[in-house]
Design a protein around this motif. Structure first.
Motif, PDB file in Angstrom:
ATOM      1  N   ALA A 165       0.830  -1.206   0.000  1.00 18.43           N
ATOM      2  CA  ALA A 165       0.000   0.000   0.000  1.00 18.43           C
ATOM      3  C   ALA A 165       0.864   1.256   0.000  1.00 18.43           C
ATOM      4  N   ALA A 166       1.935   1.245   0.786  1.00 18.46           N
ATOM      5  CA  ALA A 166       2.834   2.398   0.818  1.00 18.46           C
ATOM      6  C   ALA A 166       3.508   2.609  -0.532  1.00 18.46           C
ATOM      7  N   SER A 167       3.864   1.539  -1.192  1.00 18.57           N
ATOM      8  CA  SER A 167       4.519   1.652  -2.500  1.00 18.57           C
ATOM      9  C   SER A 167       3.571   2.231  -3.541  1.00 18.57           C
ATOM     10  N   VAL A 168       2.316   1.789  -3.514  1.00 12.26           N
ATOM     11  CA  VAL A 168       1.340   2.329  -4.468  1.00 12.26           C
ATOM     12  C   VAL A 168       1.095   3.811  -4.202  1.00 12.26           C
ATOM     13  N   GLY A 169       0.922   4.172  -2.938  1.00 12.50           N
ATOM     14  CA  GLY A 169       0.720   5.580  -2.609  1.00 12.50           C
ATOM     15  C   GLY A 169       1.915   6.440  -2.987  1.00 12.50           C
ATOM     16  N   THR A 170       3.116   5.936  -2.743  1.00 10.27           N
ATOM     17  CA  THR A 170       4.322   6.686  -3.100  1.00 10.27           C
ATOM     18  C   THR A 170       4.448   6.826  -4.610  1.00 10.27           C
ATOM     19  N   ALA A 171       4.023   5.811  -5.351  1.00  8.01           N
ATOM     20  CA  ALA A 171       4.064   5.899  -6.813  1.00  8.01           C
ATOM     21  C   ALA A 171       3.153   7.017  -7.319  1.00  8.01           C
ATOM     22  N   VAL A 172       2.025   7.216  -6.658  1.00  2.36           N
ATOM     23  CA  VAL A 172       1.125   8.308  -7.046  1.00  2.36           C
ATOM     24  C   VAL A 172       1.808   9.656  -6.821  1.00  2.36           C
ATOM     25  N   VAL A 173       2.469   9.808  -5.677  1.00  2.00           N
ATOM     26  CA  VAL A 173       3.184  11.054  -5.398  1.00  2.00           C
ATOM     27  C   VAL A 173       4.341  11.238  -6.382  1.00  2.00           C
ATOM     28  N   ALA A 201      -3.720   3.914  -1.623  1.00  3.70           N
ATOM     29  CA  ALA A 201      -3.127   3.060  -0.588  1.00  3.70           C
ATOM     30  C   ALA A 201      -4.201   2.297   0.178  1.00  3.70           C
ATOM     31  N   PHE A 202      -5.321   2.953   0.457  1.00  6.79           N
ATOM     32  CA  PHE A 202      -6.412   2.276   1.166  1.00  6.79           C
ATOM     33  C   PHE A 202      -6.960   1.117   0.336  1.00  6.79           C
ATOM     34  N   ALA A 203      -7.201   1.374  -0.953  1.00  3.86           N
ATOM     35  CA  ALA A 203      -7.726   0.310  -1.813  1.00  3.86           C
ATOM     36  C   ALA A 203      -6.739  -0.848  -1.914  1.00  3.86           C
ATOM     37  N   THR A 204      -5.458  -0.527  -2.049  1.00  2.00           N
ATOM     38  CA  THR A 204      -4.440  -1.577  -2.136  1.00  2.00           C
ATOM     39  C   THR A 204      -4.368  -2.376  -0.841  1.00  2.00           C
ATOM     40  N   LEU A 205      -4.448  -1.686   0.279  1.00  2.79           N
ATOM     41  CA  LEU A 205      -4.392  -2.360   1.575  1.00  2.79           C
ATOM     42  C   LEU A 205      -5.564  -3.314   1.745  1.00  2.79           C
TER      43      LEU A 205
END
Length: 378
Positions: free
Chosen positions: A211-219, A361-365
């Motif tokens: 989830a952190a990796s997906v969120g960081t990819a968005v940023v 990140a929420f959806a991925t988690l």
């Protein structure tokens, strides 16, 4: 933490940041007094005044239009300057009310979902500090139409004017937000005494990392892709429009770009790598914060993850900007105040991509946890 316990520190924090910003704005007039240059040099005084003017209740000299006179209630003649001054005062009233409302709303969610207990205090403090500039940005955005109209040219280049206002909250909000966060956390710890224990959630490490990796990819989409010089130039010039919606490029850049970079052709390679290292640090801060966030929250919800991701992105911006300060020689050339000139820049884009990163990140988690549960069940 219940709403009843969380509302007291949130209201206290909202009141403090509003009063601090009002006091800072009132101090802008003092910089025009004789003797100011005895305390600050000319450049530093001008820079400090730039920080404070967005929160000054009294309009700066030369800002307001001196439009045609009008007839007020009871046949009283009102000068154009008086009308525009009233518009300016209305804008500032909206701005101060908005910063109070936005800070209280975010602080209420953060204190409730991220209470400063069970070793969460540093995380709560950092999140509330990061939320202060976000509240300031939202406040200046909401009040922008009245402020633009007070200049007497409300229909001329509206979107470029709006972009300038959105970016104007300034470093002063960053410093006032830090003081506000300290008080809010202190009040939250006091109100949390006697409450039921709020243990930290157990989140599967693999799901949290994903989830952190997906969120960081968005940023990173904003920081690495959209902020590249040629892409940013295309954003600036590719979108057209007519009338009041013409020239949207500046506004789009404010809400979409977290930085700006180009290849090392025009700068020494070592210097270029140092600045890119600051971008890497920002992404590392975002990833680490998003990695810890689900386990720190008392309940993982979309609003909590979205606000938490916004705060993580703003904290990453702070880390990057502090590193830029260490590498820059602006203070030696222009004065100490210019060292913090860029502190707090990029918050609108952090809000845009922070919310998106939090939702992603929420959806991925949820997907990762659901897949892990189905595997363990089978």
């Amino acid at each position: 933490m219940t709403y009843r316990r969380a509302v007291i520190p949130a209201l206290a924090g909202g009141l403090l940041i509003t009063l601090l910003l009002w006091w800072a704005g009132a101090s802008a007039q003092a910089l025009e007094l004789r003797g100011t240059t005895g305390v600050f040099d000319v450049q530093s005084a001008a820079e400090l005044r730039r920080w404070l003017l967005p929160w000054s209740y009294e309009p700066p000299t030369g800002l307001l239009s001196d439009g045609p006179a009008a007839t007020g209630t009871g046949g009283t003649a009102l000068s154009g300057g008086t009308q525009y001054a009233d518009l300016y005062h209305t804008a500032m009233q909206i701005r101060f009310v908005a910063v109070f409302v936005f800070f209280v709303a975010g602080a209420l969610l953060l204190v409730r979902r991220l209470p400063p207990v069970q070793r969460r205090t540093p995380a709560t403090l950092l999140a509330l500090w990061a939320w202060g500039p976000v509240a300031g940005t939202l406040a200046v955005t909401v009040s922008a139409p009245w402020l633009i109209a007070s200049g007497g040219h409300g229909s001329y280049r509206v979107l470029p004017q709006l972009a300038v206002v959105v970016a104007s909250s300034g470093p002063v909000v960053v410093f006032t937000a830090l003081l506000t966060a300290l008080l809010t956390v202190f009040m939250a710890r006091v109100t949390a005494k006697g409450a039921d224990p709020l243990p930290r959630r157990s989140v599967p490490p693999r799901a949290a990392r994903l989830a952190a990796s997906v969120g960081t990819a968005v940023v990173a989409l904003s920081l690495v892709v959209l902020s590249y010089q040629s892409v940013a130039a295309r954003i600036q010039t590719s979108f057209g429009g007519g009338g009041m919606l013409s020239e949207p490029g500046d506004l789009l850049r404010e809400w979409l770009l977290l930085g700006g970079w180009s290849g090392p052709a025009s700068t020494p390679l070592g210097h270029w790598l140092l600045y890119r290292a600051a971008d890497v640090v920002m992404l590392a801060v975002v990833w680490w914060a998003l990695r810890l966030l689900p386990g720190l929250l008392t309940r993982t919800t979309v609003p909590a993850m979205a606000v938490g991701a916004v705060c993580a992105t703003v904290l990453g911006l702070f880390a990057s900007q502090v590193l830029h300060m260490a590498m820059d020689d602006t203070a030696r050339v222009w004065g100490f105040m210019y060292l913090f000139a860029d502190l707090g820049d990029g918050v609108p884009a952090a809000l845009t991509f922070g919310v998106t990163a939090g939702i992603a990140a929420f959806a991925t988690l949820r997907l990762a946890e659901g897949r892990g549960a189905s595997r363990s069940g089978s």
